[in-house]
Design a protein around this motif. Structure first.
Motif, short mmCIF file in Angstrom:
data_model
loop_
_atom_site.label_atom_id
_atom_site.label_comp_id
_atom_site.label_asym_id
_atom_site.label_seq_id
_atom_site.Cartn_x
_atom_site.Cartn_y
_atom_site.Cartn_z
N PRO A 155 125.89 59.46 6.77
CA PRO A 155 124.83 60.36 6.37
C PRO A 155 124.10 59.99 4.98
O PRO A 155 122.82 60.25 4.87
N LEU A 156 124.54 59.10 4.14
CA LEU A 156 123.81 58.63 2.96
C LEU A 156 122.69 57.80 3.53
O LEU A 156 121.67 57.75 3.00
N VAL A 157 123.02 56.89 4.47
CA VAL A 157 122.23 55.92 5.17
C VAL A 157 120.83 56.76 5.71
O VAL A 157 119.74 56.42 5.32
N VAL A 158 121.11 57.78 6.45
CA VAL A 158 120.04 58.58 6.78
C VAL A 158 119.31 59.33 5.85
O VAL A 158 118.08 59.46 5.75
N LEU A 159 120.08 59.76 4.59
CA LEU A 159 119.26 60.34 3.76
C LEU A 159 118.43 59.49 2.79
O LEU A 159 117.10 60.00 2.67
N TRP A 160 118.66 58.35 2.60
CA TRP A 160 117.96 57.35 1.89
C TRP A 160 116.82 56.79 2.85
O TRP A 160 115.69 56.47 2.40
N SER A 171 117.16 64.76 -3.21
CA SER A 171 117.54 65.65 -4.36
C SER A 171 119.08 65.38 -4.59
O SER A 171 119.72 64.88 -3.90
N ASP A 172 119.55 65.88 -5.83
CA ASP A 172 121.02 65.75 -6.06
C ASP A 172 121.91 66.38 -5.39
O ASP A 172 122.86 66.11 -5.05
N GLU A 173 121.47 67.62 -4.77
CA GLU A 173 122.30 68.55 -3.96
C GLU A 173 122.55 67.64 -2.75
O GLU A 173 123.56 67.94 -2.15
N ALA A 174 121.55 67.11 -1.94
CA ALA A 174 121.67 66.33 -0.73
C ALA A 174 122.40 65.21 -1.05
O ALA A 174 123.33 64.90 -0.01
N GLY A 175 122.21 64.50 -2.06
CA GLY A 175 123.08 63.33 -2.31
C GLY A 175 124.56 63.60 -2.47
O GLY A 175 125.55 63.22 -2.03
N GLU A 176 124.71 64.93 -3.30
CA GLU A 176 126.24 65.36 -3.43
C GLU A 176 126.93 65.75 -2.11
O GLU A 176 128.06 65.47 -1.70
N ALA A 177 125.92 66.61 -1.13
CA ALA A 177 126.47 66.99 -0.06
C ALA A 177 126.90 65.91 1.03
O ALA A 177 127.99 65.83 1.70
N ALA A 178 126.10 64.68 1.03
CA ALA A 178 126.42 63.47 1.71
C ALA A 178 127.76 62.61 1.19
O ALA A 178 128.57 62.17 1.56
N ARG A 179 127.88 62.73 -0.42
CA ARG A 179 129.08 61.97 -0.98
C ARG A 179 130.22 62.87 -0.62
O ARG A 179 131.38 62.33 -0.73
N ALA A 180 130.05 64.11 -0.24
CA ALA A 180 131.54 64.75 0.10
C ALA A 180 132.02 64.30 1.43
O ALA A 180 132.95 64.95 1.77
N GLN A 203 135.81 66.41 9.21
CA GLN A 203 134.71 67.46 8.56
C GLN A 203 133.45 67.22 9.17
O GLN A 203 132.67 66.15 9.79
N ALA A 204 132.92 68.53 9.52
CA ALA A 204 131.39 68.54 10.27
C ALA A 204 130.49 67.82 9.38
O ALA A 204 130.59 67.88 8.10
N GLY A 205 129.68 67.06 10.05
CA GLY A 205 128.60 66.27 9.29
C GLY A 205 129.05 65.14 9.07
O GLY A 205 127.99 64.13 8.42
N MET A 206 130.23 64.73 9.14
CA MET A 206 130.72 63.08 8.88
C MET A 206 129.99 62.48 9.86
O MET A 206 129.88 62.77 11.13
N GLN A 207 129.53 61.11 9.64
CA GLN A 207 128.99 60.03 10.69
C GLN A 207 129.43 58.76 10.22
O GLN A 207 128.99 58.34 9.08
N LEU A 208 130.01 58.24 11.33
CA LEU A 208 130.57 56.70 11.17
C LEU A 208 129.21 55.93 11.40
O LEU A 208 128.59 56.29 12.60
#
Ligand code: AMP
Ligand code: MG
Length: 379
Positions: A155-160, A171-180, A203-208
Protein backbone atom coordinates in the motif's frame (compact mmCIF):
# COMPACT_ATOMS: atom_id res chain seq x y z
CA UNK A 1 -16.01 -11.13 -17.45
CA UNK A 2 -12.42 -10.12 -16.86
CA UNK A 3 -11.24 -7.88 -19.71
CA UNK A 4 -7.54 -7.14 -19.94
CA UNK A 5 -7.86 -3.80 -18.17
CA UNK A 6 -4.25 -3.65 -17.09
CA UNK A 7 -1.23 -4.75 -18.96
CA UNK A 8 0.37 -7.84 -17.51
CA UNK A 9 3.80 -6.63 -18.46
CA UNK A 10 3.61 -3.74 -15.99
CA UNK A 11 5.34 -5.87 -13.42
CA UNK A 12 7.22 -3.29 -11.42
CA UNK A 13 8.20 0.31 -11.88
CA UNK A 14 11.62 -0.84 -12.95
CA UNK A 15 12.41 0.34 -16.45
CA UNK A 16 14.41 -1.66 -18.90
CA UNK A 17 17.43 0.54 -18.35
CA UNK A 18 16.97 0.25 -14.64
CA UNK A 19 16.99 -3.48 -14.90
CA UNK A 20 20.55 -3.37 -16.14
CA UNK A 21 21.94 -1.99 -12.88
CA UNK A 22 24.40 -4.84 -12.85
CA UNK A 23 25.26 -6.76 -15.96
CA UNK A 24 26.42 -10.29 -16.41
CA UNK A 25 29.77 -10.29 -18.13
CA UNK A 26 30.32 -13.75 -19.38
CA UNK A 27 33.91 -14.63 -20.07
CA UNK A 28 34.57 -16.10 -23.45
CA UNK A 29 32.90 -13.47 -25.62
CA UNK A 30 29.57 -13.47 -27.35
CA UNK A 31 30.39 -13.63 -31.06
CA UNK A 32 29.90 -16.52 -33.43
CA UNK A 33 26.44 -17.64 -32.32
CA UNK A 34 24.56 -19.93 -34.68
CA UNK A 35 21.52 -22.16 -35.06
CA UNK A 36 18.63 -20.33 -33.42
CA UNK A 37 16.09 -22.71 -31.83
CA UNK A 38 12.81 -23.15 -33.67
CA UNK A 39 10.16 -24.00 -31.03
CA UNK A 40 8.60 -21.19 -28.97
CA UNK A 41 9.84 -20.48 -25.45
CA UNK A 42 7.83 -19.47 -22.41
CA UNK A 43 9.08 -15.90 -21.91
CA UNK A 44 8.71 -12.78 -24.07
CA UNK A 45 11.13 -11.52 -26.72
CA UNK A 46 13.35 -14.55 -26.56
CA UNK A 47 16.37 -15.12 -28.70
CA UNK A 48 18.24 -18.37 -28.12
CA UNK A 49 21.49 -19.44 -29.79
CA UNK A 50 23.93 -22.31 -29.42
CA UNK A 51 27.57 -22.82 -30.31
CA UNK A 52 30.48 -25.08 -29.60
CA UNK A 53 33.08 -23.73 -27.18
CA UNK A 54 36.20 -24.90 -25.38
CA UNK A 55 36.35 -23.98 -21.69
CA UNK A 56 39.76 -24.74 -20.20
CA UNK A 57 40.31 -28.34 -21.28
CA UNK A 58 36.58 -29.05 -21.77
CA UNK A 59 34.59 -29.02 -24.99
CA UNK A 60 30.97 -27.98 -24.40
CA UNK A 61 27.94 -26.50 -26.12
CA UNK A 62 27.09 -23.07 -24.88
CA UNK A 63 23.46 -21.92 -25.09
CA UNK A 64 22.61 -18.22 -24.71
CA UNK A 65 19.08 -16.90 -24.17
CA UNK A 66 18.10 -13.25 -24.04
CA UNK A 67 14.51 -12.63 -22.97
CA UNK A 68 12.15 -10.30 -21.17
CA UNK A 69 10.34 -11.11 -17.96
CA UNK A 70 8.86 -9.02 -15.14
CA UNK A 71 9.52 -5.90 -17.25
CA UNK A 72 13.19 -6.77 -17.09
CA UNK A 73 15.89 -7.91 -19.49
CA UNK A 74 16.86 -11.47 -18.71
CA UNK A 75 19.98 -13.35 -19.69
CA UNK A 76 20.63 -17.05 -19.41
CA UNK A 77 23.78 -18.97 -20.32
CA UNK A 78 24.14 -22.73 -20.11
CA UNK A 79 27.12 -24.98 -20.78
CA UNK A 80 26.25 -28.62 -21.43
CA UNK A 81 27.69 -31.72 -23.07
CA UNK A 82 25.62 -31.27 -26.22
CA UNK A 83 23.05 -29.04 -27.82
CA UNK A 84 20.05 -31.14 -26.81
CA UNK A 85 21.04 -30.96 -23.15
CA UNK A 86 21.72 -27.23 -23.37
CA UNK A 87 18.32 -26.64 -24.94
CA UNK A 88 16.50 -28.78 -22.39
CA UNK A 89 18.15 -26.83 -19.58
CA UNK A 90 17.27 -23.48 -21.17
CA UNK A 91 13.64 -24.50 -21.64
CA UNK A 92 13.35 -25.65 -18.04
CA UNK A 93 14.83 -22.40 -16.76
CA UNK A 94 12.61 -20.19 -18.95
CA UNK A 95 9.49 -22.19 -18.08
CA UNK A 96 10.24 -21.70 -14.40
CA UNK A 97 10.82 -17.96 -14.82
CA UNK A 98 7.52 -17.61 -16.69
CA UNK A 99 5.67 -19.60 -14.03
CA UNK A 100 7.05 -17.41 -11.24
CA UNK A 101 6.37 -14.18 -13.13
CA UNK A 102 2.74 -15.25 -13.66
CA UNK A 103 2.22 -16.22 -10.02
CA UNK A 104 3.83 -13.21 -8.34
CA UNK A 105 2.81 -10.31 -10.57
CA UNK A 106 0.80 -8.03 -8.31
CA UNK A 107 -0.21 -5.88 -11.29
CA UNK A 108 -1.88 -8.80 -13.06
CA UNK A 109 -5.36 -9.31 -11.58
CA UNK A 110 -5.26 -13.00 -12.51
CA UNK A 111 -2.05 -13.80 -10.57
CA UNK A 112 -2.11 -15.74 -7.31
CA UNK A 113 -0.53 -12.81 -5.52
CA UNK A 114 -3.37 -10.55 -6.70
CA UNK A 115 -5.90 -13.11 -5.47
CA UNK A 116 -4.24 -13.11 -2.03
CA UNK A 117 -4.24 -9.31 -1.95
CA UNK A 118 -7.87 -9.14 -3.08
CA UNK A 119 -8.86 -11.54 -0.28
CA UNK A 120 -7.10 -9.55 2.48
CA UNK A 121 -9.20 -9.54 5.63
CA UNK A 122 -11.35 -12.40 4.30
CA UNK A 123 -11.05 -16.17 4.06
CA UNK A 124 -7.70 -17.96 3.53
CA UNK A 125 -6.74 -18.97 -0.01
CA UNK A 126 -4.99 -22.07 -1.27
CA UNK A 127 -2.09 -21.23 -3.56
CA UNK A 128 0.70 -23.03 -5.42
CA UNK A 129 3.94 -24.05 -3.75
CA UNK A 130 5.64 -21.39 -5.92
CA UNK A 131 3.64 -18.56 -4.39
CA UNK A 132 3.70 -20.06 -0.90
CA UNK A 133 7.46 -20.60 -0.90
CA UNK A 134 8.13 -17.09 -2.20
CA UNK A 135 6.00 -15.64 0.60
CA UNK A 136 7.77 -17.85 3.15
CA UNK A 137 11.12 -16.59 1.87
CA UNK A 138 9.89 -12.99 2.13
CA UNK A 139 8.73 -13.60 5.68
CA UNK A 140 12.10 -15.12 6.56
CA UNK A 141 13.99 -12.08 5.25
CA UNK A 142 11.58 -9.69 6.95
CA UNK A 143 12.52 -11.35 10.22
CA UNK A 144 16.24 -11.61 9.43
CA UNK A 145 16.43 -7.92 8.47
CA UNK A 146 14.53 -6.81 11.59
CA UNK A 147 11.79 -5.47 9.34
CA UNK A 148 13.91 -3.35 6.97
CA UNK A 149 12.71 -5.72 4.24
CA UNK A 150 8.94 -5.82 4.55
CA UNK A 151 6.84 -7.21 1.65
CA UNK A 152 3.70 -5.63 3.11
CA UNK A 153 4.89 -2.22 1.85
CA UNK A 154 2.45 -2.75 -1.06
CA UNK A 155 0.00 0.00 0.00
CA UNK A 156 2.87 2.44 0.66
CA UNK A 157 4.37 1.68 -2.75
CA UNK A 158 1.01 2.47 -4.35
CA UNK A 159 0.58 5.61 -2.23
CA UNK A 160 3.96 7.03 -3.22
CA UNK A 161 3.52 6.10 -6.87
CA UNK A 162 0.22 8.00 -6.84
CA UNK A 163 2.00 10.90 -5.15
CA UNK A 164 4.56 10.92 -7.94
CA UNK A 165 1.80 10.92 -10.55
CA UNK A 166 -0.10 13.74 -8.82
CA UNK A 167 3.05 15.68 -7.91
CA UNK A 168 1.92 16.02 -4.27
CA UNK A 169 3.11 14.13 -1.19
CA UNK A 170 0.55 11.82 0.42
CA UNK A 171 -1.40 13.23 3.35
CA UNK A 172 -0.30 12.24 6.88
CA UNK A 173 -3.59 10.35 7.32
CA UNK A 174 -3.07 8.30 4.16
CA UNK A 175 0.52 7.57 5.22
CA UNK A 176 -0.59 6.48 8.69
CA UNK A 177 -3.33 4.25 7.25
CA UNK A 178 -0.81 2.49 4.99
CA UNK A 179 1.69 2.17 7.84
CA UNK A 180 -0.95 0.39 9.92
CA UNK A 181 -0.87 -2.45 7.37
CA UNK A 182 2.76 -3.52 7.84
CA UNK A 183 2.42 -6.22 10.49
CA UNK A 184 4.12 -9.23 8.87
CA UNK A 185 3.87 -11.24 12.11
CA UNK A 186 0.11 -11.46 11.54
CA UNK A 187 0.47 -12.99 8.07
CA UNK A 188 -0.78 -16.55 7.79
CA UNK A 189 1.21 -18.76 5.37
CA UNK A 190 1.13 -22.50 6.07
CA UNK A 191 2.26 -25.41 3.90
CA UNK A 192 -0.37 -28.07 3.23
CA UNK A 193 0.26 -31.80 2.94
CA UNK A 194 0.21 -31.71 -0.89
CA UNK A 195 2.88 -29.00 -1.18
CA UNK A 196 0.40 -26.19 -1.75
CA UNK A 197 0.00 -23.39 0.79
CA UNK A 198 -2.79 -21.72 2.66
CA UNK A 199 -2.28 -17.96 2.81
CA UNK A 200 -4.25 -15.18 4.44
CA UNK A 201 -3.61 -11.49 4.94
CA UNK A 202 -5.46 -10.76 8.17
CA UNK A 203 -6.30 -7.07 7.62
CA UNK A 204 -8.41 -5.65 4.81
CA UNK A 205 -6.22 -3.39 2.68
CA UNK A 206 -3.00 -5.34 3.28
CA UNK A 207 -1.09 -5.96 0.03
CA UNK A 208 1.94 -8.13 -0.53
CA UNK A 209 4.54 -6.73 -2.90
CA UNK A 210 7.31 -9.22 -3.61
CA UNK A 211 9.15 -6.86 -5.99
CA UNK A 212 12.05 -6.62 -3.55
CA UNK A 213 12.78 -10.34 -3.71
CA UNK A 214 11.06 -11.91 -6.72
CA UNK A 215 13.73 -11.46 -9.37
CA UNK A 216 16.56 -12.80 -7.23
CA UNK A 217 14.36 -15.67 -6.08
CA UNK A 218 13.29 -16.40 -9.67
CA UNK A 219 16.89 -16.37 -10.94
CA UNK A 220 17.83 -19.01 -8.40
CA UNK A 221 14.74 -21.08 -9.09
CA UNK A 222 15.54 -20.93 -12.82
CA UNK A 223 19.08 -22.18 -12.21
CA UNK A 224 17.68 -24.96 -10.02
CA UNK A 225 15.23 -25.95 -12.79
CA UNK A 226 18.08 -26.07 -15.32
CA UNK A 227 20.13 -28.23 -12.96
CA UNK A 228 17.28 -30.73 -12.60
CA UNK A 229 17.54 -31.50 -16.33
CA UNK A 230 20.27 -33.66 -17.82
CA UNK A 231 23.38 -32.47 -16.04
CA UNK A 232 24.38 -29.11 -17.43
CA UNK A 233 27.95 -28.18 -16.54
CA UNK A 234 27.38 -24.57 -15.63
CA UNK A 235 24.46 -22.09 -15.62
CA UNK A 236 23.99 -18.34 -15.24
CA UNK A 237 20.63 -16.56 -14.96
CA UNK A 238 20.47 -12.76 -14.69
CA UNK A 239 17.17 -10.91 -14.38
CA UNK A 240 18.25 -7.31 -14.66
CA UNK A 241 20.71 -6.80 -11.83
CA UNK A 242 19.72 -9.99 -10.03
CA UNK A 243 21.64 -13.13 -10.80
CA UNK A 244 22.44 -16.66 -9.77
CA UNK A 245 25.32 -18.76 -11.06
CA UNK A 246 26.12 -22.42 -10.58
CA UNK A 247 28.88 -24.73 -11.86
CA UNK A 248 29.52 -28.43 -11.37
CA UNK A 249 32.53 -29.30 -9.20
CA UNK A 250 35.74 -28.99 -11.20
CA UNK A 251 34.22 -26.79 -13.95
CA UNK A 252 37.26 -24.83 -15.13
CA UNK A 253 35.75 -21.37 -15.32
CA UNK A 254 34.08 -19.07 -12.83
CA UNK A 255 31.41 -16.55 -13.80
CA UNK A 256 32.19 -12.88 -13.79
CA UNK A 257 29.47 -10.43 -12.76
CA UNK A 258 29.96 -6.70 -13.18
CA UNK A 259 28.69 -4.06 -10.79
CA UNK A 260 27.72 -0.94 -12.66
CA UNK A 261 28.66 2.55 -11.54
CA UNK A 262 25.37 3.75 -9.97
CA UNK A 263 26.06 7.35 -11.08
CA UNK A 264 26.27 6.45 -14.74
CA UNK A 265 22.71 5.94 -15.93
CA UNK A 266 23.24 5.79 -19.67
CA UNK A 267 26.48 4.13 -20.52
CA UNK A 268 26.54 1.21 -18.09
CA UNK A 269 30.08 1.93 -16.92
CA UNK A 270 31.50 -1.00 -15.00
CA UNK A 271 32.62 -0.03 -11.52
CA UNK A 272 34.04 -3.38 -10.56
CA UNK A 273 33.65 -7.10 -11.19
CA UNK A 274 33.36 -10.13 -8.99
CA UNK A 275 34.09 -13.78 -9.72
CA UNK A 276 31.83 -16.53 -8.50
CA UNK A 277 31.42 -20.26 -9.20
CA UNK A 278 28.21 -20.66 -7.18
CA UNK A 279 25.81 -18.28 -5.51
CA UNK A 280 23.66 -15.23 -6.10
CA UNK A 281 24.56 -11.61 -6.56
CA UNK A 282 21.97 -8.85 -6.57
CA UNK A 283 22.24 -5.10 -6.95
CA UNK A 284 19.62 -2.69 -5.69
CA UNK A 285 19.83 0.97 -6.51
CA UNK A 286 17.94 4.19 -6.81
CA UNK A 287 19.69 5.82 -9.65
CA UNK A 288 17.43 4.60 -12.44
CA UNK A 289 14.25 3.83 -10.59
CA UNK A 290 12.89 6.68 -8.61
CA UNK A 291 9.75 8.70 -8.03
CA UNK A 292 9.58 12.44 -8.45
CA UNK A 293 7.40 14.65 -6.30
CA UNK A 294 7.64 18.42 -6.75
CA UNK A 295 10.94 18.07 -8.56
CA UNK A 296 12.42 16.06 -5.69
CA UNK A 297 13.76 12.63 -6.53
CA UNK A 298 12.48 10.01 -4.17
CA UNK A 299 13.55 6.41 -3.84
CA UNK A 300 11.29 3.59 -5.06
CA UNK A 301 12.28 1.75 -1.89
CA UNK A 302 10.16 2.45 1.18
CA UNK A 303 11.56 2.64 4.69
CA UNK A 304 9.00 0.63 6.67
CA UNK A 305 10.08 2.51 9.82
CA UNK A 306 8.93 5.89 8.50
CA UNK A 307 6.53 4.84 5.72
CA UNK A 308 8.43 7.17 3.40
CA UNK A 309 10.86 6.58 0.54
CA UNK A 310 14.37 5.88 1.84
CA UNK A 311 16.53 8.94 2.20
CA UNK A 312 19.14 7.96 -0.36
CA UNK A 313 21.94 7.26 2.08
CA UNK A 314 23.08 4.65 -0.44
CA UNK A 315 23.32 4.99 -4.21
CA UNK A 316 23.59 1.25 -4.60
CA UNK A 317 23.92 -2.01 -2.69
CA UNK A 318 25.30 -5.23 -4.15
CA UNK A 319 24.85 -8.35 -2.05
CA UNK A 320 26.29 -11.83 -2.52
CA UNK A 321 24.43 -14.68 -0.83
CA UNK A 322 24.09 -18.43 -1.41
CA UNK A 323 20.40 -17.96 -2.13
CA UNK A 324 18.80 -15.68 -4.68
CA UNK A 325 15.84 -14.48 -2.63
CA UNK A 326 18.24 -13.77 0.21
CA UNK A 327 20.61 -11.71 -1.93
CA UNK A 328 17.68 -9.73 -3.36
CA UNK A 329 15.90 -9.10 -0.06
CA UNK A 330 19.16 -8.20 1.67
CA UNK A 331 20.10 -5.72 -1.08
CA UNK A 332 16.72 -3.97 -0.67
CA UNK A 333 17.12 -4.00 3.14
CA UNK A 334 20.62 -2.51 2.81
CA UNK A 335 19.19 0.40 0.80
CA UNK A 336 16.77 1.06 3.66
CA UNK A 337 19.38 0.77 6.39
CA UNK A 338 22.24 2.89 5.04
CA UNK A 339 25.91 1.89 5.10
CA UNK A 340 26.64 1.16 8.76
CA UNK A 341 23.52 -0.80 9.62
CA UNK A 342 23.70 -2.55 6.24
CA UNK A 343 27.20 -3.80 6.99
CA UNK A 344 26.00 -4.93 10.43
CA UNK A 345 23.10 -6.84 8.80
CA UNK A 346 25.46 -8.58 6.37
CA UNK A 347 27.92 -9.39 9.19
CA UNK A 348 25.22 -11.20 11.18
CA UNK A 349 23.80 -13.04 8.14
CA UNK A 350 25.60 -16.31 7.37
CA UNK A 351 27.02 -16.41 3.84
CA UNK A 352 26.25 -12.76 3.06
CA UNK A 353 28.74 -10.28 1.66
CA UNK A 354 28.31 -6.97 -0.04
CA UNK A 355 29.43 -3.66 -1.39
CA UNK A 356 27.48 -0.55 -0.44
CA UNK A 357 28.04 2.68 -2.35
CA UNK A 358 27.25 6.07 -0.91
CA UNK A 359 27.83 9.48 -2.45
CA UNK A 360 30.01 12.22 -1.06
CA UNK A 361 29.21 15.04 -3.44
CA UNK A 362 29.84 13.37 -6.79
CA UNK A 363 32.38 10.89 -5.39
CA UNK A 364 31.45 7.31 -4.56
CA UNK A 365 32.33 6.00 -1.12
CA UNK A 366 32.68 2.23 -0.74
CA UNK A 367 31.51 0.24 2.26
CA UNK A 368 32.25 -3.43 1.83
CA UNK A 369 32.66 -6.71 3.66
CA UNK A 370 35.96 -8.62 3.61
CA UNK A 371 34.26 -11.47 1.74
CA UNK A 372 33.18 -9.13 -1.05
CA UNK A 373 36.73 -7.88 -1.49
CA UNK A 374 37.88 -11.51 -1.72
CA UNK A 375 35.58 -12.14 -4.73
CA UNK A 376 36.44 -8.86 -6.41
CA UNK A 377 38.69 -8.84 -9.48
CA UNK A 378 38.44 -5.12 -10.28
CA UNK A 379 37.00 -3.25 -13.27
P1 AMP B 1 14.72 -3.97 -5.30
O1 AMP B 1 14.92 -3.38 -6.63
O2 AMP B 1 15.00 -5.42 -5.22
O3 AMP B 1 15.43 -3.21 -4.21
O4 AMP B 1 13.17 -3.89 -4.96
C1 AMP B 1 12.47 -2.70 -4.91
C2 AMP B 1 10.99 -3.01 -4.94
O5 AMP B 1 10.63 -3.71 -3.74
C3 AMP B 1 10.12 -1.77 -4.94
O6 AMP B 1 9.84 -1.37 -6.26
C4 AMP B 1 8.87 -2.25 -4.21
O7 AMP B 1 8.06 -2.99 -5.07
C5 AMP B 1 9.44 -3.19 -3.19
N1 AMP B 1 9.84 -2.56 -1.92
C6 AMP B 1 10.03 -1.23 -1.67
N2 AMP B 1 10.45 -1.04 -0.40
C7 AMP B 1 10.54 -2.28 0.16
C8 AMP B 1 10.91 -2.74 1.45
N3 AMP B 1 11.30 -1.92 2.43
N4 AMP B 1 10.87 -4.07 1.69
C9 AMP B 1 10.46 -4.93 0.71
N5 AMP B 1 10.12 -4.56 -0.53
C10 AMP B 1 10.15 -3.25 -0.80
MG1 MG C 1 15.76 -6.59 -3.72
Amino acid sequence: MMPAMRRVSRWTIRSMAAAAMALACVLGGCGGADEPAAAPYATDAVSVTFRQETVGDRAAVRGDADFVTMSTEGRLVVYAADRARAETAIRAALDRVAEIAAALNRYDPSSELSAINAAAGGAPLEVSSTTGRAIEAARHWWQASDGAFNPLVGPLVVLWKEAARAGVEPSDEAGEAARALLDMSALDCEPLADGRYRVRLPQAGMQLDLGGLAKGWAAEEAVAAARRTEDPHSVLVMLGGDGTVWSEPGWPRKWTVAVQDPRDAGSRTVLTKIELANGSVVTSGDYYRYLEVNGRRLSHIIDPGTGRPTTGRLAGATVIHPDGGGADALATACMVLGPDEALALLARTAGADGLMLSLSGEALVRHETAGFAACEIGP
